[in-house]
Design an enzyme around this catalytic site. Sequence first.
Site, PDB file in Angstrom:
ATOM      1  CE  LYS A  53      -3.674  -2.528   2.286  1.00 24.85           C
ATOM      2  NZ  LYS A  53      -4.364  -2.894   3.537  1.00 24.85           N
ATOM      3  CD  GLN A  97      -3.227  -4.808   6.495  1.00 26.37           C
ATOM      4  OE1 GLN A  97      -3.163  -3.822   5.788  1.00 26.37           O
ATOM      5  NE2 GLN A  97      -3.813  -5.923   6.087  1.00 26.37           N
ATOM      6  CG  ASP A 120      -9.275  -0.443   4.511  1.00 27.22           C
ATOM      7  OD1 ASP A 120      -8.921  -0.572   3.315  1.00 27.22           O
ATOM      8  OD2 ASP A 120      -8.546  -0.751   5.473  1.00 27.22           O
TER       9      ASP A 120
END
Length: 287
Positions: A53, A97, A120
């Site tokens: 990322k 994460q 997200d």
Amino acid sequence: MPATLIDGKSLAASVRAEQRSAVTSLAARGVRPGLAAILAGDDPASRVYVRNKARACDETGMRSEVHEFPEQVSEAALLECVARLNADPRVHGIVVQLPLPRHLDAARVLAAVSPAKDVDGFHAVNLGALVQGRPGFVPGTPGGVMRLLAHAGVPLAGRRAVIVGRSTIVGKPLALLLLQKDATVTICHSKTADLAAVTAQADILIAAVGRAKLVTAEMVKRGACVVDVGINRLADGTLAGDVDFAAAREVAGWITPVPGGVGPMTVAMLIVNTVRAAQLSIGIPLG
Ligand code: NAP
């Protein structure tokens, strides 16, 4: 004739290139999109994902930062970090994460992320917007699958879509996105009776389970589009999806490979969402 391969790697590269020009336009307005990732614990796969990322941010001219915490980190410390990032004007997107270490309540940490920085798309506000068909941040993997289907020109309206897997990050949001495109959607899971009979009716078959070769060629309708979300590490160290690729390829009309299918698109869509979050921060509404 073997299925047409849907190349996620090259589509992801063109999505990133398209975002690079959006980043240039934002720079002219004094804004540089920034993504912050929170990484807790020592999961090696999580470490690779976070690195990918950050690399995608670099390539796109965006700023990225990683906040690392040891396995034993307290929930209070993570919540404090989230609060700081929520308030930081240089940070437009925040990624927690997953999985978090087991003693932490992931739902509580995710709920603390400002919905305007929830790139997200895991916050209830954004998932709720998806249910209602309003603008919001769509999770990267389902968003990436939809881009792959559009790019390949797979017809969706009136077609039967079957998704195997009902997670909140893949299966459920994907069902809503396919529904928005007028597909007739079925979601399967571990309690589904006669899975093969259901999947064999699918014009679009999406596997998002996490079990190598769960989907065999016999489960695929001739000419169907097969999208493999699964990532499984085999005993020999190689990666495989949930679909028996070599056999299914002989039956399907389109198929995504693993690696090089959905995975790169997940990261590309995170970049798209972070650019949108930066645009939102200067009053450009989510489209
Ligand atoms: P998850 O939360 O573990 O969900 C797995 C789903 O599969 C569950 O709904 C489960 O049913 C269902 N399932 C398990 N065994 C089954 C069986 N035998 N038959 C039918 N359904 C079954 O997983 P996830 O987070 O959605 O991830 C799924 C896979 O996608 C994993 O391999 C993950 O690594 C991969 N993934 C890839 C990307 C990417 O970027 N390519 C992104 C995210 C995830 P129940 O609900 O009944 O338990």
